[in-house]
Design a protein around this motif. Sequence first.
Motif, PDB file in Angstrom:
ATOM      1  N   SER A 120       3.344   4.825   0.812  1.00  0.00           N
ATOM      2  CA  SER A 120       1.983   5.362   0.772  1.00  0.00           C
ATOM      3  C   SER A 120       1.528   5.798   2.157  1.00  0.00           C
ATOM      4  N   LYS A 121       1.940   5.076   3.185  1.00  0.00           N
ATOM      5  CA  LYS A 121       1.579   5.436   4.553  1.00  0.00           C
ATOM      6  C   LYS A 121       2.179   6.782   4.934  1.00  0.00           C
ATOM      7  N   LYS A 122       3.419   6.986   4.568  1.00  0.00           N
ATOM      8  CA  LYS A 122       4.090   8.239   4.905  1.00  0.00           C
ATOM      9  C   LYS A 122       3.436   9.419   4.194  1.00  0.00           C
ATOM     10  N   LEU A 123       3.113   9.229   2.910  1.00  0.00           N
ATOM     11  CA  LEU A 123       2.467  10.298   2.152  1.00  0.00           C
ATOM     12  C   LEU A 123       1.089  10.615   2.716  1.00  0.00           C
ATOM     13  N   ALA A 124       0.336   9.549   3.036  1.00  0.00           N
ATOM     14  CA  ALA A 124      -1.001   9.746   3.603  1.00  0.00           C
ATOM     15  C   ALA A 124      -0.920  10.475   4.934  1.00  0.00           C
ATOM     16  N   SER A 125       0.081  10.131   5.736  1.00  0.00           N
ATOM     17  CA  SER A 125       0.258  10.774   7.042  1.00  0.00           C
ATOM     18  C   SER A 125       0.467  12.271   6.886  1.00  0.00           C
ATOM     19  N   LYS A 126       1.347  12.626   5.968  1.00  0.00           N
ATOM     20  CA  LYS A 126       1.644  14.043   5.769  1.00  0.00           C
ATOM     21  C   LYS A 126       0.422  14.788   5.238  1.00  0.00           C
ATOM     22  N   TYR A 127      -0.316  14.138   4.329  1.00  0.00           N
ATOM     23  CA  TYR A 127      -1.493  14.777   3.752  1.00  0.00           C
ATOM     24  C   TYR A 127      -2.560  15.013   4.823  1.00  0.00           C
ATOM     25  N   LEU A 128      -2.844  13.972   5.583  1.00  0.00           N
ATOM     26  CA  LEU A 128      -3.852  14.092   6.632  1.00  0.00           C
ATOM     27  C   LEU A 128      -3.455  15.156   7.641  1.00  0.00           C
ATOM     28  N   GLY A 129      -2.167  15.205   7.955  1.00  0.00           N
ATOM     29  CA  GLY A 129      -1.694  16.191   8.906  1.00  0.00           C
ATOM     30  C   GLY A 129      -1.932  17.602   8.431  1.00  0.00           C
ATOM     31  N   SER A 130      -1.582  17.873   7.172  1.00  0.00           N
ATOM     32  CA  SER A 130      -1.728  19.228   6.644  1.00  0.00           C
ATOM     33  C   SER A 130      -3.193  19.581   6.367  1.00  0.00           C
ATOM     34  N   LYS A 131      -3.976  18.622   5.878  1.00  0.00           N
ATOM     35  CA  LYS A 131      -5.363  18.910   5.501  1.00  0.00           C
ATOM     36  C   LYS A 131      -6.270  19.107   6.703  1.00  0.00           C
ATOM     37  N   TYR A 132      -6.073  18.298   7.744  1.00  0.00           N
ATOM     38  CA  TYR A 132      -6.996  18.337   8.874  1.00  0.00           C
ATOM     39  C   TYR A 132      -6.361  18.851  10.167  1.00  0.00           C
ATOM     40  N   GLY A 133      -5.150  19.387  10.056  1.00  0.00           N
ATOM     41  CA  GLY A 133      -4.539  20.015  11.219  1.00  0.00           C
ATOM     42  C   GLY A 133      -3.953  19.069  12.239  1.00  0.00           C
ATOM     43  N   TYR A 134      -3.634  17.847  11.818  1.00  0.00           N
ATOM     44  CA  TYR A 134      -2.989  16.895  12.718  1.00  0.00           C
ATOM     45  C   TYR A 134      -1.474  17.045  12.646  1.00  0.00           C
ATOM     46  N   THR A 135      -0.828  16.949  13.787  1.00  0.00           N
ATOM     47  CA  THR A 135       0.624  16.897  13.824  1.00  0.00           C
ATOM     48  C   THR A 135       1.048  15.440  13.683  1.00  0.00           C
ATOM     49  N   HIS A 136       1.837  15.143  12.661  1.00  0.00           N
ATOM     50  CA  HIS A 136       2.265  13.774  12.401  1.00  0.00           C
ATOM     51  C   HIS A 136       3.470  13.435  13.262  1.00  0.00           C
ATOM     52  N   LEU A 137       3.331  12.404  14.079  1.00  0.00           N
ATOM     53  CA  LEU A 137       4.436  11.907  14.893  1.00  0.00           C
ATOM     54  C   LEU A 137       4.708  10.456  14.529  1.00  0.00           C
ATOM     55  N   SER A 138       5.891  10.183  14.028  1.00  0.00           N
ATOM     56  CA  SER A 138       6.281   8.818  13.697  1.00  0.00           C
ATOM     57  C   SER A 138       7.084   8.229  14.843  1.00  0.00           C
ATOM     58  N   LYS A 180      -2.751  23.292  18.787  1.00  0.00           N
ATOM     59  CA  LYS A 180      -2.250  22.100  18.099  1.00  0.00           C
ATOM     60  C   LYS A 180      -2.341  20.893  19.029  1.00  0.00           C
ATOM     61  N   ASN A 181      -3.560  20.433  19.227  1.00  0.00           N
ATOM     62  CA  ASN A 181      -3.791  19.321  20.161  1.00  0.00           C
ATOM     63  C   ASN A 181      -4.305  18.069  19.465  1.00  0.00           C
ATOM     64  N   LYS A 182      -4.091  17.999  18.133  1.00  0.00           N
ATOM     65  CA  LYS A 182      -4.504  16.815  17.377  1.00  0.00           C
ATOM     66  C   LYS A 182      -3.259  16.157  16.788  1.00  0.00           C
ATOM     67  N   PHE A 183      -3.113  14.860  17.045  1.00  0.00           N
ATOM     68  CA  PHE A 183      -1.898  14.159  16.634  1.00  0.00           C
ATOM     69  C   PHE A 183      -2.215  12.864  15.890  1.00  0.00           C
ATOM     70  N   LEU A 184      -1.465  12.633  14.839  1.00  0.00           N
ATOM     71  CA  LEU A 184      -1.509  11.374  14.106  1.00  0.00           C
ATOM     72  C   LEU A 184      -0.253  10.608  14.515  1.00  0.00           C
ATOM     73  N   ILE A 185      -0.446   9.522  15.246  1.00  0.00           N
ATOM     74  CA  ILE A 185       0.702   8.767  15.775  1.00  0.00           C
ATOM     75  C   ILE A 185       0.947   7.552  14.890  1.00  0.00           C
ATOM     76  N   ASP A 186       2.044   7.587  14.192  1.00  0.00           N
ATOM     77  CA  ASP A 186       2.378   6.631  13.140  1.00  0.00           C
ATOM     78  C   ASP A 186       3.254   5.495  13.700  1.00  0.00           C
ATOM     79  N   GLY A 187       2.793   4.244  13.501  1.00  0.00           N
ATOM     80  CA  GLY A 187       3.594   3.091  13.922  1.00  0.00           C
ATOM     81  C   GLY A 187       3.487   2.760  15.396  1.00  0.00           C
ATOM     82  N   PHE A 188       2.319   2.999  15.970  1.00  0.00           N
ATOM     83  CA  PHE A 188       2.136   2.781  17.406  1.00  0.00           C
ATOM     84  C   PHE A 188       0.638   2.641  17.684  1.00  0.00           C
ATOM     85  N   PRO A 189       0.233   1.791  18.630  1.00  0.00           N
ATOM     86  CA  PRO A 189       1.003   0.858  19.453  1.00  0.00           C
ATOM     87  C   PRO A 189       1.305  -0.435  18.697  1.00  0.00           C
ATOM     88  N   ARG A 190       2.410  -1.073  19.020  1.00  0.00           N
ATOM     89  CA  ARG A 190       2.811  -2.283  18.307  1.00  0.00           C
ATOM     90  C   ARG A 190       2.632  -3.560  19.118  1.00  0.00           C
TER      91      ARG A 190
END
Length: 200
Positions: free
Chosen positions: A19-37, A90-100
């Motif tokens: 679900s996290k991965k799907l949400a990441s991709k959706y948010l990235g495409s809908k709001y212009g965020y580049t998803h970085l895992s 493209k200056n908006k980023f969704l950083i997935d799995g960080f900081p830990r």
Amino acid sequence: QLSPTRHNFFLNDKLPLNSKKLASKYLGSKYGYTHLSAGELLRDERKNPDSQYGELIEKYIKEGKIVPVEITISLLKREMDQTMAASAQKNKFLIDGFPRNQDNLQGWNKTMDGKADVSFVLFFDCNNEICIERCLERGKSSGRSDDNRESLEKRIQTYLQSTKPIIDLYEEMGKVKKIDASKSVDEVSVPSLSLKKNVK
């Protein structure tokens, strides 16, 4: 060389969840965020035969430990720089799995101070056993060396000791948005994406 300020938010949880991965991709495409895992960048680097970090990354991942911050941030910064070099918009980023852990956070603040504005943390919360069962199911086809119960249980302990305090810190700052990730993918994805005012 200073680049235009990056606008980011962190996405975190105990263990990887579909679900996290799907949400990441959706948010990235809908709001212009580049998803970085962070995890995917590390795994790709591990597979690179020319990487000086490959064996070290493999060792940390297999043991359920957190990879040294210098490696993770260098990979994240490289991807952000390359993305913005291709398009300054493209200056908006969704950083997935960080900081830990605290080391991750300090390294991020040191490297990205004045270059990035963290909007909030999107935290997918789920009980331990569901996390483990989902990852074991994924392990049947993922080929990942850390998709086994021993590594996953170690990772949960690492989360409790190192990652949860970071989430608590951001929560005190009013920057944590919690999602109940124990439900099905569809049940989690739809409500978690009702964040328009926060992610723009």
